[in-house]
Design an enzyme around this catalytic site. Structure first.
Site, mmCIF file in Angstrom:
data_model
loop_
_atom_site.group_PDB
_atom_site.id
_atom_site.type_symbol
_atom_site.label_atom_id
_atom_site.label_comp_id
_atom_site.label_asym_id
_atom_site.label_seq_id
_atom_site.Cartn_x
_atom_site.Cartn_y
_atom_site.Cartn_z
ATOM 1 N N ASP A 1 72.697 -61.926 -36.847
ATOM 2 C CA ASP A 1 72.988 -60.523 -36.561
ATOM 3 C C ASP A 1 74.479 -60.351 -36.290
ATOM 4 O O ASP A 1 75.062 -61.086 -35.492
ATOM 5 C CB ASP A 1 72.184 -60.054 -35.339
ATOM 6 C CG ASP A 1 72.321 -58.564 -35.094
ATOM 7 O OD1 ASP A 1 72.488 -57.812 -36.072
ATOM 8 O OD2 ASP A 1 72.253 -58.155 -33.921
ATOM 9 N N MET B 1 72.332 -67.111 -31.550
ATOM 10 C CA MET B 1 71.471 -67.664 -32.575
ATOM 11 C C MET B 1 71.195 -66.611 -33.647
ATOM 12 O O MET B 1 71.130 -65.419 -33.360
ATOM 13 C CB MET B 1 70.159 -68.124 -31.954
ATOM 14 C CG MET B 1 69.285 -68.968 -32.869
ATOM 15 S SD MET B 1 67.948 -69.725 -31.919
ATOM 16 C CE MET B 1 68.890 -70.771 -30.822
ATOM 17 N N HIS C 1 72.416 -59.125 -27.053
ATOM 18 C CA HIS C 1 70.958 -59.129 -27.215
ATOM 19 C C HIS C 1 70.306 -59.359 -25.856
ATOM 20 O O HIS C 1 70.378 -60.449 -25.298
ATOM 21 C CB HIS C 1 70.532 -60.233 -28.175
ATOM 22 C CG HIS C 1 70.970 -59.994 -29.583
ATOM 23 N ND1 HIS C 1 71.069 -61.010 -30.515
ATOM 24 C CD2 HIS C 1 71.343 -58.858 -30.237
ATOM 25 C CE1 HIS C 1 71.469 -60.506 -31.665
ATOM 26 N NE2 HIS C 1 71.647 -59.209 -31.517
ATOM 27 N N SER D 1 74.819 -63.043 -28.484
ATOM 28 C CA SER D 1 73.405 -63.274 -28.200
ATOM 29 C C SER D 1 73.277 -64.437 -27.235
ATOM 30 O O SER D 1 73.866 -64.395 -26.154
ATOM 31 C CB SER D 1 72.635 -63.529 -29.506
ATOM 32 O OG SER D 1 71.241 -63.585 -29.254
ATOM 33 N N THR D 2 72.588 -65.511 -27.587
ATOM 34 C CA THR D 2 72.359 -66.631 -26.678
ATOM 35 C C THR D 2 73.677 -67.202 -26.162
ATOM 36 O O THR D 2 74.547 -67.560 -26.932
ATOM 37 C CB THR D 2 71.572 -67.744 -27.381
ATOM 38 O OG1 THR D 2 70.410 -67.186 -27.987
ATOM 39 C CG2 THR D 2 71.164 -68.825 -26.397
#
Length: 350
Positions: free
Chosen positions: A294, A291, A198, A172-173
């Site tokens: 997930d 973050m 993401h 993600s991030t």
């Protein structure tokens, strides 16, 4: 960030935008706008006296554009940056360049009705700044192929043979940079890879196109029923889930609609759980910077099904959220620095 407000600096050539952002962010007790500037040159002069925790940055500005400034920051003094620009629309080259250079979040401004948009998007802007404040950007590194190597011709079929080894990656991030560093380090003979990053719709196609130009392996956005093959990495399309399924001796991906899982679509958990069901011990799961949580439970399911599993370590993460949760759940057989992951991937584990 604890104990004091997050210090935010605004860089935008529009006085109206600076004024609105100052009001929207400065009204929050945990956010403090410490200054603003109309271009990066002025910004550097002002920030030298009080360096911010987060910079909100436009792209189109006089004297120095935002992308040049972003690359300069990440090379010399890595600082979390939220891009807020009308040029950084979903899937645009500018947006991908900003993410590749280290931007944590991107807010796309409209060309009309700007003041109303900023006010309507106040929660999104504040959330982006808070997320950026919790990130730890890394110094900018430009990945290159080794001298003498060449990217394959997409669709050449040179590596088109069935494999039972599957690598599943979730991020993600900070993940766009992390995935780039992993994939560009792989030779053309790497096992088949499936990836959930993401990202919104259209961003993933641009990401895949960029990585395909940089990597020895082929990288592209996944299509329904695509086979997973050696030398190929498939990235889940933004806005859709991706699952792995088995058809005889072949692995394929299924791209499908569905509600968000863990607030995300695509979701890492959706991919990892399908890999656990259909590949078991023939798979390797890797959870990278991001973050939230997930992918943590899905990685645990992969491990319980016999797969080898890896979590990126805290020191090399931009945000140590998803890997931290996976480690807490006992889902990672190995915890490795980002630059150690490509070799482990080729060897089948930590």
């Amino acid at each position: 960030m604890t104990g004091r407000p997050v210090k935010v600096f605004l860089v935008d050539d529009s006085a109206v935008v600076r004024q609105v952002l100052q009001a929207l962010l400065g009204s929050e007790p945990d956010l403090q706008v410490i200054g603003s500037a109309s271009d990066p040159i002025f910004a550097l002069q002002k920030m030298a006296h009080d360096w911010p925790d987060v910079i909100v940055l436009d792209i189109e500005m006089p004297r120095m554009d935002g992308l040049t400034f972003l690359r300069k920051l990440m090379a010399e003094r890595p600082t979390p940056v939220v891009i807020c620009s009308s040029l950084a629309g979903n899937g645009t080259q500018t947006a991908m360049q900003a993410l590749a250079a280290g931007a944590v979040e991107i807010i796309t401004k409209p060309t009309m009705g700007l003041k109303d948009f900023l006010e309507d998007s106040a929660d999104q802007l504040r959330a982006a700044v808070r997320a950026a404040a919790r990130s730890r950007p890394r110094a900018l590194q430009v990945a290159r192929l080794q001298a003498g190597t060449a990217a394959p011709v997409p669709g050449s079929g040179a590596m088109a043979q069935t494999t039972e080894r599957i690598v599943a990656i979730g991020a993600s991030t900070g993940g766009t940079q992390a995935i780039e560093r992993v994939l560009t380090a792989l030779p053309r003979v790497a096992p088949g890879i499936v990836i959930v990053q993401h990202m919104p719709e259209r961003f993933t196609a641009s990401l895949a196109e960029r990585l395909n130009q940089l990597c020895a392996i082929e990288v592209r956005e996944a299509r329904n029923d695509d086979r997973v093959l050696p030398g190929l990495a498939l990235i889940a399309p933004g806005g859709r889930h991706m699952q792995l399924r088995r058809s005889g001796a072949h692995y394929q991906v299924q791209v499908l609609d569905g509600p968000p899982v863990n607030r995300h679509r695509p979701s890492v958990d959706v991919l990892f759980r399908s890999v656990a069901r259909n590949a078991g011990r023939n798979a390797l799961g890797v959870i990278l910077t991001g973050m939230g949580d997930d992918g943590a439970r899905g990685l645990r399911e992969m491990m319980d099904a016999g797969a080898n599993t890896i979590a990126q370590d805290e020191a090399s993460c931009v945000v140590f959220g998803m890997p931290k949760e996976a480690i807490r759940l006992g889902a990672a057989r190995s915890v490795l620095a980002l630059d150690e992951i490509p070799r482990a991937l080729l060897q089948g584990g930590g």
